[in-house]
Design a protein around this motif. Structure first.
Motif, PDB file in Angstrom:
ATOM      1  N   ALA A 104      40.285  38.968  34.871  1.00 54.99           N
ATOM      2  CA  ALA A 104      39.724  39.209  36.174  1.00 54.99           C
ATOM      3  C   ALA A 104      40.052  39.465  37.332  1.00 54.99           C
ATOM      4  O   ALA A 104      40.076  40.434  38.663  1.00 54.99           O
ATOM      5  CB  ALA A 104      38.646  39.149  35.735  1.00 54.99           C
ATOM      6  N   ILE A 105      40.914  38.532  37.797  1.00 56.74           N
ATOM      7  CA  ILE A 105      41.117  38.398  39.192  1.00 56.74           C
ATOM      8  C   ILE A 105      41.703  39.136  39.101  1.00 56.74           C
ATOM      9  O   ILE A 105      42.737  39.833  40.192  1.00 56.74           O
ATOM     10  CB  ILE A 105      40.990  36.322  40.162  1.00 56.74           C
ATOM     11  CG1 ILE A 105      39.739  36.085  39.785  1.00 56.74           C
ATOM     12  CG2 ILE A 105      41.923  36.605  41.202  1.00 56.74           C
ATOM     13  CD1 ILE A 105      40.443  34.064  39.890  1.00 56.74           C
ATOM     14  N   ARG A 106      43.415  38.908  38.466  1.00 57.63           N
ATOM     15  CA  ARG A 106      44.188  40.093  39.294  1.00 57.63           C
ATOM     16  C   ARG A 106      43.991  41.777  38.759  1.00 57.63           C
ATOM     17  O   ARG A 106      44.351  42.193  39.462  1.00 57.63           O
ATOM     18  CB  ARG A 106      45.269  39.984  37.877  1.00 57.63           C
ATOM     19  CG  ARG A 106      45.937  38.565  37.073  1.00 57.63           C
ATOM     20  CD  ARG A 106      46.945  38.055  36.634  1.00 57.63           C
ATOM     21  NE  ARG A 106      48.367  39.381  36.723  1.00 57.63           N
ATOM     22  CZ  ARG A 106      49.276  39.113  35.832  1.00 57.63           C
ATOM     23  NH1 ARG A 106      49.099  39.458  35.043  1.00 57.63           N
ATOM     24  NH2 ARG A 106      50.260  40.489  36.299  1.00 57.63           N
ATOM     25  N   GLU A 107      43.565  41.733  38.220  1.00 54.63           N
ATOM     26  CA  GLU A 107      42.543  43.096  38.073  1.00 54.63           C
ATOM     27  C   GLU A 107      42.078  43.394  39.772  1.00 54.63           C
ATOM     28  O   GLU A 107      42.069  44.438  40.074  1.00 54.63           O
ATOM     29  CB  GLU A 107      41.487  43.618  36.694  1.00 54.63           C
ATOM     30  CG  GLU A 107      41.371  44.681  36.836  1.00 54.63           C
ATOM     31  CD  GLU A 107      39.900  45.294  36.314  1.00 54.63           C
ATOM     32  OE1 GLU A 107      40.161  44.805  34.982  1.00 54.63           O
ATOM     33  OE2 GLU A 107      38.872  46.061  36.125  1.00 54.63           O
ATOM     34  N   LEU A 108      40.937  42.644  40.377  1.00 48.32           N
ATOM     35  CA  LEU A 108      41.074  42.848  41.358  1.00 48.32           C
ATOM     36  C   LEU A 108      42.059  42.623  42.468  1.00 48.32           C
ATOM     37  O   LEU A 108      41.927  43.432  43.177  1.00 48.32           O
ATOM     38  CB  LEU A 108      39.471  41.262  41.498  1.00 48.32           C
ATOM     39  CG  LEU A 108      38.886  42.031  42.996  1.00 48.32           C
ATOM     40  CD1 LEU A 108      37.237  41.596  42.603  1.00 48.32           C
ATOM     41  CD2 LEU A 108      39.893  41.118  44.408  1.00 48.32           C
ATOM     42  N   LEU A 109      43.013  42.025  42.316  1.00 49.88           N
ATOM     43  CA  LEU A 109      44.018  41.639  43.131  1.00 49.88           C
ATOM     44  C   LEU A 109      44.823  42.833  43.118  1.00 49.88           C
ATOM     45  O   LEU A 109      45.819  43.114  43.948  1.00 49.88           O
ATOM     46  CB  LEU A 109      44.684  40.290  42.891  1.00 49.88           C
ATOM     47  CG  LEU A 109      43.730  39.191  43.656  1.00 49.88           C
ATOM     48  CD1 LEU A 109      45.057  38.314  42.912  1.00 49.88           C
ATOM     49  CD2 LEU A 109      43.963  38.804  44.537  1.00 49.88           C
ATOM     50  N   SER A 110      44.919  43.497  41.995  1.00 51.76           N
ATOM     51  CA  SER A 110      46.038  45.124  41.997  1.00 51.76           C
ATOM     52  C   SER A 110      45.022  46.233  43.395  1.00 51.76           C
ATOM     53  O   SER A 110      45.834  46.686  43.169  1.00 51.76           O
ATOM     54  CB  SER A 110      45.600  45.226  40.267  1.00 51.76           C
ATOM     55  OG  SER A 110      44.482  46.176  40.210  1.00 51.76           O
ATOM     56  N   THR A 111      44.258  46.319  43.036  1.00 51.72           N
ATOM     57  CA  THR A 111      43.652  47.120  44.256  1.00 51.72           C
ATOM     58  C   THR A 111      42.934  46.224  45.877  1.00 51.72           C
ATOM     59  O   THR A 111      42.782  47.422  46.560  1.00 51.72           O
ATOM     60  CB  THR A 111      42.364  47.845  43.782  1.00 51.72           C
ATOM     61  OG1 THR A 111      41.506  46.913  43.859  1.00 51.72           O
ATOM     62  CG2 THR A 111      42.388  48.089  42.237  1.00 51.72           C
ATOM     63  N   SER A 112      43.730  45.284  46.027  1.00 53.62           N
ATOM     64  CA  SER A 112      43.260  44.690  47.004  1.00 53.62           C
ATOM     65  C   SER A 112      44.462  43.459  48.023  1.00 53.62           C
ATOM     66  O   SER A 112      45.400  43.418  46.327  1.00 53.62           O
ATOM     67  CB  SER A 112      42.109  43.803  47.528  1.00 53.62           C
ATOM     68  OG  SER A 112      41.413  42.878  46.731  1.00 53.62           O
ATOM     69  N   SER A 113      44.454  42.886  48.297  1.00 53.12           N
ATOM     70  CA  SER A 113      45.698  41.784  49.248  1.00 53.12           C
ATOM     71  C   SER A 113      45.067  40.733  48.481  1.00 53.12           C
ATOM     72  O   SER A 113      44.126  40.718  48.303  1.00 53.12           O
ATOM     73  CB  SER A 113      45.829  41.460  50.937  1.00 53.12           C
ATOM     74  OG  SER A 113      44.382  42.380  50.979  1.00 53.12           O
ATOM     75  N   GLY A 114      45.833  39.866  48.976  1.00 56.18           N
ATOM     76  CA  GLY A 114      45.763  38.370  47.875  1.00 56.18           C
ATOM     77  C   GLY A 114      46.563  37.874  46.791  1.00 56.18           C
ATOM     78  O   GLY A 114      46.800  38.362  46.326  1.00 56.18           O
ATOM     79  N   VAL A 115      46.693  36.552  46.326  1.00 49.75           N
ATOM     80  CA  VAL A 115      47.284  35.821  46.023  1.00 49.75           C
ATOM     81  C   VAL A 115      46.317  35.301  45.084  1.00 49.75           C
ATOM     82  O   VAL A 115      45.506  34.337  45.245  1.00 49.75           O
ATOM     83  CB  VAL A 115      48.737  35.250  46.514  1.00 49.75           C
ATOM     84  CG1 VAL A 115      49.534  36.309  47.497  1.00 49.75           C
ATOM     85  CG2 VAL A 115      47.643  33.811  47.488  1.00 49.75           C
TER      86      VAL A 115
END
Length: 105
Positions: A79-90
């Motif tokens: 779920a976090i990987r999906e969110l990070l695919s459209t925004s910045s972050g690690v």
């Protein structure tokens, strides 16, 4: 390891504006808690990020840390990987050991 229990630790660094979404994912995943550190600074793929900005906390970085049993981690990681695919972050994922496993289940 000295009667310690294996868990999975997630560390997520995101712009402060995305932190509520990460916290929501963590709480709905079955994790029993998290630690949130605002004003994180560093340098990475998008250049240098200052810690606490004088008049704009919205653009600072926030690091959110959670620990949960390995069998609950996979869904949250996806779920976090999906969110990070459209925004910045690690996101960093690692095995960790805890002395009070009942706190995390």
């Amino acid at each position: 390891m000295n009667n310690m229990t294996l868990m999975t630790r997630l560390e997520v660094v995101v712009p402060a504006r995305d932190a509520p979404d990460i916290r929501e994912l963590i709480t709905t995943s079955g994790a029993t808690g998290y630690t949130s550190v605002s004003g994180v600074s560093g340098i990475g793929h998008h250049g240098q990020h200052s810690g606490a900005l004088l008049f704009n906390e919205y653009d600072t970085l926030t690091m959110i840390i959670t620990v949960l049993p390995p069998d609950k981690a996979s869904e949250l990681i996806d779920a976090i990987r999906e969110l990070l695919s459209t925004s910045s972050g690690v996101m960093f994922v690692a095995d960790t050991y805890v002395s009070r496993p009942e706190y995390f289940q």
